[in-house]
Design a protein around this motif. Structure first.
Motif, PDB file in Angstrom:
ATOM      1  N   PHE A 268       0.838  -1.194   0.000  1.00 10.30           N
ATOM      2  CA  PHE A 268       0.000   0.000   0.000  1.00 10.30           C
ATOM      3  C   PHE A 268       0.874   1.246   0.000  1.00 10.30           C
ATOM      4  N   LEU A 269       0.613   2.152  -0.952  1.00 13.56           N
ATOM      5  CA  LEU A 269       1.370   3.413  -1.020  1.00 13.56           C
ATOM      6  C   LEU A 269       0.518   4.490  -0.347  1.00 13.56           C
ATOM      7  N   PRO A 270       0.868   4.900   0.846  1.00 17.04           N
ATOM      8  CA  PRO A 270      -0.055   5.699   1.657  1.00 17.04           C
ATOM      9  C   PRO A 270      -0.311   7.097   1.114  1.00 17.04           C
ATOM     10  N   PHE A 271       0.667   7.700   0.452  1.00 14.93           N
ATOM     11  CA  PHE A 271       0.468   9.084   0.006  1.00 14.93           C
ATOM     12  C   PHE A 271      -0.270   9.157  -1.321  1.00 14.93           C
ATOM     13  N   HIS A 272      -0.289   8.056  -2.029  1.00 18.38           N
ATOM     14  CA  HIS A 272      -0.988   8.023  -3.311  1.00 18.38           C
ATOM     15  C   HIS A 272      -2.301   7.271  -3.202  1.00 18.38           C
ATOM     16  N   LEU A 284       1.157  -6.610 -12.460  1.00 13.57           N
ATOM     17  CA  LEU A 284       1.262  -5.687 -11.332  1.00 13.57           C
ATOM     18  C   LEU A 284       0.126  -4.685 -11.493  1.00 13.57           C
ATOM     19  N   THR A 285      -0.780  -4.680 -10.542  1.00 12.44           N
ATOM     20  CA  THR A 285      -1.968  -3.839 -10.677  1.00 12.44           C
ATOM     21  C   THR A 285      -1.982  -2.786  -9.586  1.00 12.44           C
ATOM     22  N   TYR A 286      -2.284  -1.576 -10.000  1.00 16.29           N
ATOM     23  CA  TYR A 286      -2.407  -0.485  -9.038  1.00 16.29           C
ATOM     24  C   TYR A 286      -3.881  -0.157  -8.879  1.00 16.29           C
ATOM     25  N   LEU A 287      -4.341  -0.197  -7.657  1.00 18.17           N
ATOM     26  CA  LEU A 287      -5.751   0.094  -7.384  1.00 18.17           C
ATOM     27  C   LEU A 287      -5.814   1.351  -6.523  1.00 18.17           C
ATOM     28  N   ASP A 288      -6.507   2.337  -7.021  1.00 15.15           N
ATOM     29  CA  ASP A 288      -6.671   3.558  -6.236  1.00 15.15           C
ATOM     30  C   ASP A 288      -7.799   3.327  -5.239  1.00 15.15           C
ATOM     31  N   VAL A 289      -7.492   3.243  -3.972  1.00 18.98           N
ATOM     32  CA  VAL A 289      -8.517   2.882  -2.997  1.00 18.98           C
ATOM     33  C   VAL A 289      -9.400   4.067  -2.623  1.00 18.98           C
ATOM     34  N   LEU A 305       4.793 -13.538 -10.084  1.00 21.08           N
ATOM     35  CA  LEU A 305       5.382 -12.507  -9.217  1.00 21.08           C
ATOM     36  C   LEU A 305       5.054 -12.857  -7.770  1.00 21.08           C
ATOM     37  N   ASP A 306       6.063 -13.045  -6.978  1.00 24.93           N
ATOM     38  CA  ASP A 306       5.754 -13.230  -5.564  1.00 24.93           C
ATOM     39  C   ASP A 306       6.777 -12.543  -4.661  1.00 24.93           C
ATOM     40  N   VAL A 307       7.571 -11.666  -5.246  1.00 27.91           N
ATOM     41  CA  VAL A 307       8.485 -10.877  -4.427  1.00 27.91           C
ATOM     42  C   VAL A 307       8.212  -9.413  -4.732  1.00 27.91           C
ATOM     43  N   MET A 308       7.798  -8.701  -3.740  1.00 29.65           N
ATOM     44  CA  MET A 308       7.466  -7.288  -3.969  1.00 29.65           C
ATOM     45  C   MET A 308       7.779  -6.492  -2.716  1.00 29.65           C
ATOM     46  N   SER A 309       8.224  -5.262  -2.941  1.00 32.80           N
ATOM     47  CA  SER A 309       8.336  -4.335  -1.821  1.00 32.80           C
ATOM     48  C   SER A 309       8.263  -2.933  -2.396  1.00 32.80           C
ATOM     49  N   GLN A 310       7.992  -1.979  -1.559  1.00 30.38           N
ATOM     50  CA  GLN A 310       7.915  -0.607  -2.045  1.00 30.38           C
ATOM     51  C   GLN A 310       9.073   0.201  -1.507  1.00 30.38           C
ATOM     52  N   ASN A 311       9.427   1.213  -2.277  1.00 25.30           N
ATOM     53  CA  ASN A 311      10.437   2.162  -1.830  1.00 25.30           C
ATOM     54  C   ASN A 311       9.692   3.320  -1.159  1.00 25.30           C
ATOM     55  N   PRO A 312       9.814   3.466   0.130  1.00 25.17           N
ATOM     56  CA  PRO A 312       9.020   4.484   0.822  1.00 25.17           C
ATOM     57  C   PRO A 312       9.414   5.900   0.439  1.00 25.17           C
ATOM     58  N   TYR A 313      10.580   6.050  -0.168  1.00 27.42           N
ATOM     59  CA  TYR A 313      11.064   7.382  -0.528  1.00 27.42           C
ATOM     60  C   TYR A 313      10.352   7.910  -1.760  1.00 27.42           C
ATOM     61  N   ASN A 314      10.217   7.055  -2.792  1.00 26.92           N
ATOM     62  CA  ASN A 314       9.615   7.560  -4.028  1.00 26.92           C
ATOM     63  C   ASN A 314       8.444   6.724  -4.504  1.00 26.92           C
ATOM     64  N   ALA A 315       7.962   5.813  -3.673  1.00 26.70           N
ATOM     65  CA  ALA A 315       6.767   5.024  -3.965  1.00 26.70           C
ATOM     66  C   ALA A 315       6.924   4.163  -5.215  1.00 26.70           C
ATOM     67  N   LEU A 491      -7.147  15.036   0.813  1.00 30.06           N
ATOM     68  CA  LEU A 491      -6.969  16.299   0.087  1.00 30.06           C
ATOM     69  C   LEU A 491      -5.552  16.421  -0.455  1.00 30.06           C
ATOM     70  N   GLU A 492      -4.625  15.834   0.264  1.00 27.26           N
ATOM     71  CA  GLU A 492      -3.225  15.953  -0.158  1.00 27.26           C
ATOM     72  C   GLU A 492      -2.764  14.741  -0.961  1.00 27.26           C
ATOM     73  N   LYS A 493      -3.685  14.001  -1.453  1.00 22.21           N
ATOM     74  CA  LYS A 493      -3.335  12.799  -2.217  1.00 22.21           C
ATOM     75  C   LYS A 493      -2.464  13.165  -3.415  1.00 22.21           C
ATOM     76  N   VAL A 494      -1.426  12.400  -3.591  1.00 16.98           N
ATOM     77  CA  VAL A 494      -0.519  12.656  -4.714  1.00 16.98           C
ATOM     78  C   VAL A 494      -1.010  11.855  -5.911  1.00 16.98           C
ATOM     79  N   PRO A 495      -1.093  12.483  -7.076  1.00 17.71           N
ATOM     80  CA  PRO A 495      -1.525  11.734  -8.255  1.00 17.71           C
ATOM     81  C   PRO A 495      -0.588  10.580  -8.563  1.00 17.71           C
ATOM     82  N   ALA A 496      -1.173   9.538  -9.070  1.00 16.49           N
ATOM     83  CA  ALA A 496      -0.387   8.328  -9.310  1.00 16.49           C
ATOM     84  C   ALA A 496       0.660   8.531 -10.394  1.00 16.49           C
ATOM     85  N   GLU A 497       0.400   9.472 -11.298  1.00 16.23           N
ATOM     86  CA  GLU A 497       1.354   9.651 -12.408  1.00 16.23           C
ATOM     87  C   GLU A 497       2.677  10.231 -11.945  1.00 16.23           C
TER      88      GLU A 497
END
Lengths: 597, 744
Positions: A268-272, A284-289, A305-315, A491-497
């Motif tokens: 989950f990418l919290p800012f997006h 790899l699917t991105y779902l805007d919750v 695909l069964d190995v995944m992690s996110q980079n918290p710095y740049n999502a 309100l501060e949601k960052v666009p996915a693009e």
């Protein structure tokens, strides 16, 4: 000050004219002109004030010089132009007196730019100073574990730590024996207050792990692959055997997302507000919750695909593949942003630290590597582990944990920004079953381990960030506060693009479009409006605007410009030279260096 | 004559208006001097004659000036008297009569009236008007320049404009409202000879009161807080004890005993320190009394004895030394000082002496640690210490040598070193030294040989050993040679990229390389030991655990089996991984390159048909070569493919037009690089960064700025109107005046 400034300028400007008039008047009386001119000139400038006089001196001499010419030509101002050009300060109050066409806007904008830059610089400095000052408010200090005089900290077991710490902290170490429902995956909420775990045999539960208050416990009657909290602890995403399901904290199923099928891992990418899912089908699917829309479904073309992690710095999402590569993904691009060959075998686990600087990978070749993500993507350290690590996780303060079979190893770095040194484990712990999920609890010195025997929460001193941002992720927030935060976060949601390797891309100008636009404009207009107009000498009378003299005048201006350029470059060179000199003197080895081993 | 001229020029300096009349004066004075030198006049005449030769010039009326001393009744001459002839004099009769006065006046009036000057032509007048008006206006308006500039540069403008009153209240007001809050604070008292004296407080007092304010008004300090807490706790304990005594006397007794014991323990720890009354008095006395000093030392020894933890017998020797040290430390410095004072040495020396002892103590402290290991370490250090100087010399020598003979092999250094060293300890040091020198040389060589193929060998070697040690499985394959080649390729590329890599990587490489290339026995051993240790730790532990984990053992085996299978599979596919990746990268590079455009039309101008190809010459002619793009980011990173495609979705959010004052995009980027959101900034900084440029009060009329608002008087308009009032007649004289006034 303004008066003082303006007065000499107007004075400076007027004398030539006056002289011109006088010469005109005196024409019939040229007979004694030679005698009176010098005295007259002095008299005209004499009375006002001394200071002015002094300021005018160079100028006046010039005028006197021009005056002789001005008997012939009536416009003495032309050669003055380059001088005016150089100090834009004088331009301001002259307000159109100066004839130079096109020369006036350029220096003014230049000065403006400079002032804007200066202001920006000052602002930056001020904010950084303020930030540094506010660091005083970060009162809490991180925990640590030190062995007594050279004792290996890895030999200290959880029981010892629990014994040593206070009761409140000791209560954070616990084991949940849940042998019935298979190996567990777990996830802490962003505030670190809540814990959700799902067993492979369908057991899903969420609890406030600090108070041990159970929020919900259900059996989904399906294999659970992964579990993750969404932006708050009220929503849970569970990757089940077929589809992705979303539950609330009562255990009520809210959604069943059939477009995400056979999901193996969730992030989950919290800012997006994006839920990234990696599936067995290789998508790899991105779902805007926040709006419930699938933003992007990318085919990784690398099988399951069964190995995944996110980079918290740049999502950016990191996927590990069976061919030993790790690929970096953003929803804006169909292809991976980068592909890194990390291992000679398949990649088993990937983790990125909270600053986005280091990536830890472990592969089937039993190696654990730490990569530098700042552009080079080179391994900083490598270590071969006897069994290889199946799970990796970074803590907020940069501790690295690896789950190898039923053993958990934790490595720590020297400081916060340094990569964990793999020389010596910081802590080790043996669990009652092979590890299946690992996560450090945010803002707590706690590591949650999901294994086949249940859940273990172990104490890792120095893992969590001691100071939390009360407005961002407050572990103690009330319901109202959470609601308020939710609204603000939405309100501060960052666009996915905007997800890309450099998170500061938004602060950059799109140079390519800029150049393109400029080119098109030039094409449209037929000329370059920003180009400097070439010097065109004014026509003069009495046969003085012969071609030769025109060329000569042009030549003169060109030479002047060229000289300016040369002067500037020379200055720059000198400066560079000086800097180099200063540097070299600064880096001179001291006499004491020889004692350094 | 020269004096005359000088005077005239001075006159001209002061009065410019008379400039026009000046030549007349000049002429007149010339005629005055005529009598003195006739030659001059002759010359004048000559000149005139010459000038009259030029036909264009108007002939001037000849001046009549006859030289005659006699006054004739037919002729008028003003020669003799040297005065100007006044017309009225002619009227004067021999006898004065009043009737002539009116005529005289009329005459005067006529004389004073000058001829009207020729007016300038219209264009000229207009031009002068314009000029003067322009100058005036600029002058009037330039007054506003600083105001405009200030407003432009102001960070914030608040409308409507209001005159600010000084916000700082005078100090009298502040002080009159201030009253001491506690008795500790000094009451304001008159302080003579002070500018603030009239207010009753001098600067010193203010400072002192500020200090007191701080101490009294701040919340409880930590130690105070703890004191209070402690007291509360004691009270509570007492109450509880009282209750317990009522309920259960036996338990109460036990409790009492415990409390007593605790108290005793505390007392024990406190006793015999030099903090008691007696000890303090003795400390004072100790300066002069030997006995008192002894008593104090005895007491300290006792304290030491009491507070000391019991030690193991074997360490007692070391411990004794330690206690002595500590004893010395615990004796107050005063005592030692007095001892020195008897000799009367320099106080500075004294200071250093005492500090020396302290330093020695602190230095020895770590050595005195009860651990035998630590002691050993310190011993070895002690052994090394004498060697240190030699070592430094040697190192210097070595360095110089290596500098001089960089190209030579490193073995040369060894005999030289061995000759100079005799004892065994120094040899150890030397071996270290050699390693160092070796490292240095290697670095240099590797840097030099980067491009050559030799340089790649260590690289390959570096990559090899890890799998070799840990996984014989992986390397015992039929296709090993191939992998080596691939690796070499990788290594080469890595070698090139070495320059650009950040330092940590380089260092890591070096540190890894050195043990591999040099058979540096101790280091290698150490590392190996560690590895084995790690292995032992994990391998020995895990089986025992597995036996315990009964319910999951099936799955474990399953996993293990799968792992094994995958590992074997991987082992045979390992080289493919690298090859595949390189291939993929090559393809990606090719795909991202700009394509050439081939414009050849097969069959055009030559024979066409199946199997016929256009000639190479033609193809070359019609091939439009694509411009070389910028170098790829992953050019020097063999294990990375970085996508070079532009992210258009992100670009849509970026700025694409430069705002006005900027000419380069980097300038603009500089101004927006600091984030202004509250997420990244403190609240204050955020507020400051986001202050609006213009603030208006709702419901207020914003009037245009007036001269009074900025502190000018508002008479500037009248200056402008002066010129406009009478524009009709303007002569040269007016013009001059106007000009003058506009200049000033």
């Amino acid at each position: 000050v303004g008066e003082m400034e303006t007065a000499p300028k107007s004075g400076r400007d007027v004398p030539p004219k006056k002289d011109k008039l006088q010469t005109k008047r005196r024409k019939p009386r040229r007979y004694w002109e030679e005698e009176t001119v010098p005295t007259r000139d002095g008299a005209s400038a004499g009375p006002p004030c001394n200071k002015k006089n002094r300021e005018l001196r160079p100028q006046r001499r010039k005028n006197a010089h021009i005056l002789k010419k001005s008997r012939i030509s009536k416009k003495p101002q032309v050669p003055k132009k380059p001088r005016e050009w150089k100090n834009p300060e004088s331009q301001r109050s002259l307000s159109g007196v100066n004839p130079g066409p096109g020369s006036s806007p350029l220096p003014r904008s230049k000065a403006k730019t400079r002032s804007r830059l200066e202001v920006a610089e000052a602002e930056e400095e001020e904010t950084s100073i303020k930030a540094a000052r506010s660091e005083l408010l970060l009162a809490e200090e991180p925990g640590f574990l030190e062995g007594e005089d050279g004792e290996d900290t890895a030999k200290i077991c959880q029981a010892d730590i629990v014994e040593a710490v206070d009761i409140a902290s000791a209560a954070k170490h616990f084991d949940l024996n849940l042998r019935q429902f298979g190996p567990y995956r777990l996830n802490y909420s962003r505030t670190g207050r809540h814990l959700a775990f799902g067993g492979r045999r369908g057991h899903v539960a969420a609890l406030d792990w600090v108070t041990k208050k159970l929020m919900c416990e259900i059996n989904v009657m399906e294999a659970v692959r992964d579990i993750r909290f969404l932006h708050s602890e009220a929503l849970l995403a569970v990757a089940q055997n077929r589809w992705l399901h979303i539950y609330d904290n009562q255990g009520i199923e809210l959604h069943c997302i059939r477009r995400c099928d056979r999901v193996t891992r969730l992030e989950f990418l919290p800012f997006h507000f994006l839920l990234a899912t990696a599936s067995e089908t290789g998508f790899l699917t991105y779902l805007d919750v926040s709006v419930g829309k699938i933003v992007a479904a990318l085919n990784a073309r690398a099988g399951r695909l069964d190995v995944m992690s996110q980079n918290p710095y740049n999502a950016v999402i990191h996927l590990g593949h069976s061919n030993g590569t790790v690929s970096l993904w953003s929803p804006a691009m169909k292809e991976p942003l980068a592909k890194i060959l990390c291992h000679r075998g398949g990649v088993r686990a990937v983790a990125v630290d909270s600053t986005g600087t280091y990536m830890a990978t472990s592969g089937l070749d039993h190696q654990l590597k730490i990569f530098d993500l700042r552009g080079t993507y080179q391994p900083l350290s490598t270590r071969t582990l006897p069994h290889g690590a199946g799970h990796l996780a970074f803590s907020q303060r940069g501790l690295l944990v690896a789950g190898m079979g039923d053993v958990v190893n934790i490595w720590a770095g020297q400081g916060k920004a340094s990569p964990p040194s793999l020389e010596q484990p910081y802590l080790t712990h043996r669990l009652s079953g092979p590890v299946h999920g690992l996560q450090f609890c945010p803002f707590e010195d706690v590591l949650g381990v999901g294994h086949s025997g249940g859940i273990t929460s172990m104490l890792v001193p120095g893992a969590g960030e001691p100071n939390f941002d009360g407005l961002e992720s407050n572990p103690y927030r009330s319901r109202k506060q959470r609601q308020e935060w939710e609204v603000k976060a939405l309100l501060e949601k960052v666009p996915a693009e905007l997800i890309c390797l450099d998170p500061r891309a938004l602060a950059k100008v799109d140079v390519i479009s800029l150049e393109q636009g400029k080119k098109e404009r030039i094409e449209r207009l037929g000329y370059d409006p920003e180009a400097k107009a070439p010097f065109q000498p004014k026509p003069k009378q009495k046969g003085r605007s012969s071609t030769a003299s025109l060329v000569k005048r042009k030549r003169k201006v060109m030479d002047e410009e060229h000289r300016d350029k040369v002067r500037q470059s020379l200055q720059q060179q000198q400066q560079r030279h000086k800097e180099v000199k200063a540097k070299s003197t600064g880096a001179r080895p001291s006499a004491l260096d020889r004692f350094v081993r | 004559m020269t004096a005359n001229r000088l005077a005239e020029s001075l006159l001209a300096l002061s009065q410019q208006e008379e400039l026009v009349d000046l030549p007349k004066d000049y002429l007149l004075s010339g005629s005055e001097d005529e009598g003195d030198n006739d030659g001059e006049r002759e010359h004048q005449k000559l000149l005139e004659a010459i000038s009259s030769l030029d036909g264009k010039n108007r002939r001037k009326l000849a001046e009549r000036s006859e030289a005659s001393l006699k006054v004739s009744e037919f002729n008028v001459s003003s020669e003799g008297s040297g005065e100007k002839l006044v017309l009225a004099d002619l009227l004067e009769p021999v006898k004065t009569s009043s009737s002539l006065a009116t005529v005289k006046k009329q005459l005067n009036r006529v004389k004073s009236k000058k001829t009207v000057e020729l007016p300038l032509n219209k264009e000229e007048i207009e031009r002068i008007h314009r000029e003067v008006a322009f100058n005036k206006t600029t002058q009037v308006l330039s007054k506003w320049d600083p105001v405009v500039l200030k407003n432009r540069q102001a960070e914030q403008l608040v409308f409507p404009l209001e005159k600010e009153e000084p916000a700082i209240a005078p100090i009298e007001h502040v002080l009159s409202g201030w009253k001491p809050t506690s008795s500790m604070m000094p009451v304001p008292a008159p302080c003579p000879g002070n500018p603030l004296g009239s207010m009753g407080i001098c600067a010193y007092d203010i400072r002192a009161s500020a200090k007191l304010l701080n101490s009294s008004l701040l919340p409880l300090l930590p130690y105070r807080y703890h004191k209070v807490v402690k007291k509360g706790k004691a009270k509570k304990a007492l109450k509880e004890f009282e209750q317990l005594r009522k309920v259960n006397p036996a338990a109460a007794l036990e409790e009492l005993e415990k409390i007593e014991k605790a108290r005793m323990m505390e007392r024990m720890s406190l006793k015999h320190q030099n903090s008691g009354k007696w000890a303090k008095s003795k400390a004072i006395m100790a300066k002069y009394d030997l006995e008192a000093r002894q008593a104090m030392q005895e007491q300290l020894a006792k304290n030491k004895e009491l507070t000391q933890k019991l030690q193991v017998a074997s360490e007692s020797e070391e411990e004794e030394g330690g206690t002595e040290e500590v004893e010395e430390l615990l004796v107050p410095d005063v005592v030692n000082e007095v001892q020195m004072n008897a000799d009367g040495p320099n106080p500075w020396m004294l200071r250093s002496c005492t500090s020396d002892t302290k330093e020695a103590a602190t230095q020895e402290d770590p050595e005195q640690l009860p651990e035998p290991e630590a002691h050993e370490v310190s011993e070895s250090e002690g052994e090394e210490r004498p060697v240190a100087e030699e070592e430094i010399l040697l190192r210097e020598f070595e360095e110089r040598r290596s500098l001089r003979k960089r190209s030579e092999l490193s073995q040369d250094a060894e005999p030289a070193g061995s000759q100079e060293t005799k004892d065994s300890s120094s040899q150890e040091v030397l071996s270290e030294l050699r390693v160092l020198a070796q490292k240095l040389k290697e670095n240099d060589q590797s840097r030099k040989q980067k491009a050559s193929s030799e340089g790649t060998i260590p690289q390959v070697q570096r990559e090899e050993p890890a799998p070799e040690e840990e996984e014989p499985l992986l390397l015992q394959r039929p296709e090993r040679v191939q992998t080596l080649e691939e690796l070499e390729e990788l290594g080469k590329e890595e070698c090139f990229q070495n320059k650009e890599l950040p330092r940590p990587v380089l260092e890591g490489q070096q540190s890894e390389r050195t043990p591999n290339n040099r058979p540096d026995a101790p280091k290698e051993k150490k590392k190996k030991e560690q590895m084995i240790d790690l292995q032992n730790l994990l391998t020995t532990q895990s089986p025992s655990v597995k036996s315990l984990a009964v319910p999951t053992i099936e799955e474990l085996e399953d996993e293990e089996e799968r792992n094994q299978r995958q590992m074997i599979k991987e082992a045979f596919a390992g080289d493919d991984v690298i090859r595949d990746f390189l291939k993929e990268k090559r393809e990606a590079v090719e795909a991202s390159k700009p394509k050439d455009v081939d414009l050849t039309l097969p069959g055009w101008g030559e024979w066409g048909g199946v199997g016929l190809k256009p000639s190479a010459k033609k193809r070359r002619r019609f091939l439009i070569k694509a411009p070389e793009g910028p170098p790829r980011k992953d050019k020097n990173l063999p294990n990375v493919i970085i996508n070079e495609k532009r992210n258009i979705h992100t670009a849509a959010h970026q700025v694409r037009v430069l705002p006005y004052p900027f000419t380069h995009h980097w300038q603009f980027e500089r101004t927006i690089q600091t984030p202004i959101g509250s997420t990244w900034n403190t609240q204050r900084a955020f507020q400051k960064l986001t202050t609006p440029k213009v603030v208006t009060k709702p419901g207020h009329i914003i009037n245009p700025i007036k001269a009074e608002d900025v502190g000018y008087r508002s008479s500037s308009r009248s200056d402008l109107s002066v010129i406009q009032r009478n524009p009709k007649r303007i002569t040269t004289r007016h013009k001059k005046q106007l000009k003058k006034s506009s200049v000033d």
